[in-house]
Scaffold this active site. Structure first.
Site, PDB file in Angstrom:
ATOM      1  N   SER A 229     -19.194 -48.739  71.634  1.00  0.00           N
ATOM      2  CA  SER A 229     -19.234 -50.120  71.147  1.00  0.00           C
ATOM      3  C   SER A 229     -18.593 -51.054  72.163  1.00  0.00           C
ATOM      4  O   SER A 229     -17.756 -50.639  72.972  1.00  0.00           O
ATOM      5  CB  SER A 229     -18.501 -50.217  69.797  1.00  0.00           C
ATOM      6  OG  SER A 229     -18.645 -51.492  69.230  1.00  0.00           O
ATOM      7  N   ASP A 230     -18.995 -52.317  72.106  1.00  0.00           N
ATOM      8  CA  ASP A 230     -18.413 -53.330  72.989  1.00  0.00           C
ATOM      9  C   ASP A 230     -18.458 -54.680  72.282  1.00  0.00           C
ATOM     10  O   ASP A 230     -19.404 -54.958  71.534  1.00  0.00           O
ATOM     11  CB  ASP A 230     -19.188 -53.409  74.311  1.00  0.00           C
ATOM     12  CG  ASP A 230     -18.476 -54.258  75.355  1.00  0.00           C
ATOM     13  OD1 ASP A 230     -17.259 -54.063  75.538  1.00  0.00           O
ATOM     14  OD2 ASP A 230     -19.125 -55.108  75.986  1.00  0.00           O
ATOM     15  N   THR A 231     -17.435 -55.492  72.501  1.00  0.00           N
ATOM     16  CA  THR A 231     -17.339 -56.810  71.872  1.00  0.00           C
ATOM     17  C   THR A 231     -17.039 -57.869  72.920  1.00  0.00           C
ATOM     18  O   THR A 231     -16.167 -57.679  73.767  1.00  0.00           O
ATOM     19  CB  THR A 231     -16.218 -56.835  70.807  1.00  0.00           C
ATOM     20  OG1 THR A 231     -16.493 -55.855  69.800  1.00  0.00           O
ATOM     21  CG2 THR A 231     -16.119 -58.209  70.148  1.00  0.00           C
TER      22      THR A 231
ATOM     23  N   LYS B 158     -20.670 -46.594  77.739  1.00  0.00           N
ATOM     24  CA  LYS B 158     -19.451 -45.985  77.194  1.00  0.00           C
ATOM     25  C   LYS B 158     -19.778 -44.706  76.434  1.00  0.00           C
ATOM     26  O   LYS B 158     -19.142 -43.663  76.626  1.00  0.00           O
ATOM     27  CB  LYS B 158     -18.742 -46.980  76.261  1.00  0.00           C
ATOM     28  CG  LYS B 158     -18.084 -48.154  76.930  1.00  0.00           C
ATOM     29  CD  LYS B 158     -17.432 -49.036  75.857  1.00  0.00           C
ATOM     30  CE  LYS B 158     -16.851 -50.299  76.424  1.00  0.00           C
ATOM     31  NZ  LYS B 158     -16.217 -51.141  75.375  1.00  0.00           N
TER      32      LYS B 158
ATOM     33  N   SER C  62     -21.801 -54.805  70.049  1.00  0.00           N
ATOM     34  CA  SER C  62     -22.908 -53.864  70.176  1.00  0.00           C
ATOM     35  C   SER C  62     -22.447 -52.463  69.797  1.00  0.00           C
ATOM     36  O   SER C  62     -21.261 -52.138  69.868  1.00  0.00           O
ATOM     37  CB  SER C  62     -23.433 -53.850  71.618  1.00  0.00           C
ATOM     38  OG  SER C  62     -22.379 -53.480  72.504  1.00  0.00           O
TER      39      SER C  62
END
Length: 210
Positions: free
Chosen positions: A85-87, A64, A122
């Site tokens: 970011s990623d969740t 991303k 992250s």
């Protein structure tokens, strides 16, 4: 921490490669002036190729941020920092992302009922004109859910809150009433690990990287 660095950071161009209002809110809470440039990365990685969910979530964040950072390479005013970011929610080593339908949201919430799960978020950081990721990390938070009956689950789904949330719930909204307890960073469950991010960014500033 970055408190002492806020005057310095106020002169920097910070780009968040995410349209998440929760991540924007957390950066606002930190006092970081930033802008949003939504990443065009399709998030279509094959989960089966990763040996652990943490590797998957780290790669999503990196991709991303990289997609956005590359747009600015060679520009007159590149960002000093691009944040990706990623969740995801992890239950029984299975990755739960945003539900694609109400039926999937129901299935996710039913599986979380009266159980503990882990939220992984992250972060990937690209510095000015960086062609590779400067720093990446993830944070894990354990969450304990109350027992949910079918009627309660459907009533929650009708609020529409679950439909754009990993694991089909938002702890910062109505979904917080479903949570019995949190072990770790609350903001991580919202979608961004505030303390870890602040610590890592301060470290980069102290090293003269930012």
């Amino acid at each position: 921490m970055i408190v002492q660095h806020l005057p310095y950071l106020s002169s920097k161009r910070i780009v968040l490669a995410s349209q998440s209002p929760r991540r924007r809110e957390i950066l606002d809470l930190l006092g970081l002036k930033h802008e949003v440039v939504v990443s065009g990365f399709e998030e279509n990685l094959d989960k089966s190729t990763f040996s652990h969910p943490s590797e998957y979530v780290l790669e999503n964040a990196r991709c991303k941020a990289e997609e956005v950072a590359k747009r600015f390479i060679g520009s007159d005013a590149p960002p000093d920092l691009v944040i990706g970011s990623d969740t995801v929610v992890i239950l029984d080593n299975k990755i739960l992302e945003k539900p694609l339908s109400e039926a999937e949201a129901f299935s996710m919430l039913k599986s979380l009922s009266n159980r503990n799960h882990t939220v992984l978020t992250s972060v990937a950081l690209f510095l000015k004109d960086a062609r590779t990721c400067t720093a990446s990390f993830y944070e894990a938070t354990n969450v304990s859910f109350a027992e949910l009956n079918d009627n309660l689950i459907w009533e929650y789904i009708r609020t529409r809150e679950p439909m754009d949330k990993a694991g089909a719930y938002g702890i910062q909204g109505i979904g917080g009433s479903l949570v019995k307890g949190v072990e770790g960073c609350y903001f991580n469950v919202m979608g961004f690990p505030m303390h870890r991010f602040a610590t890592e960014l301060a470290r980069l500033i102290d090293q003269g990287a930012v």
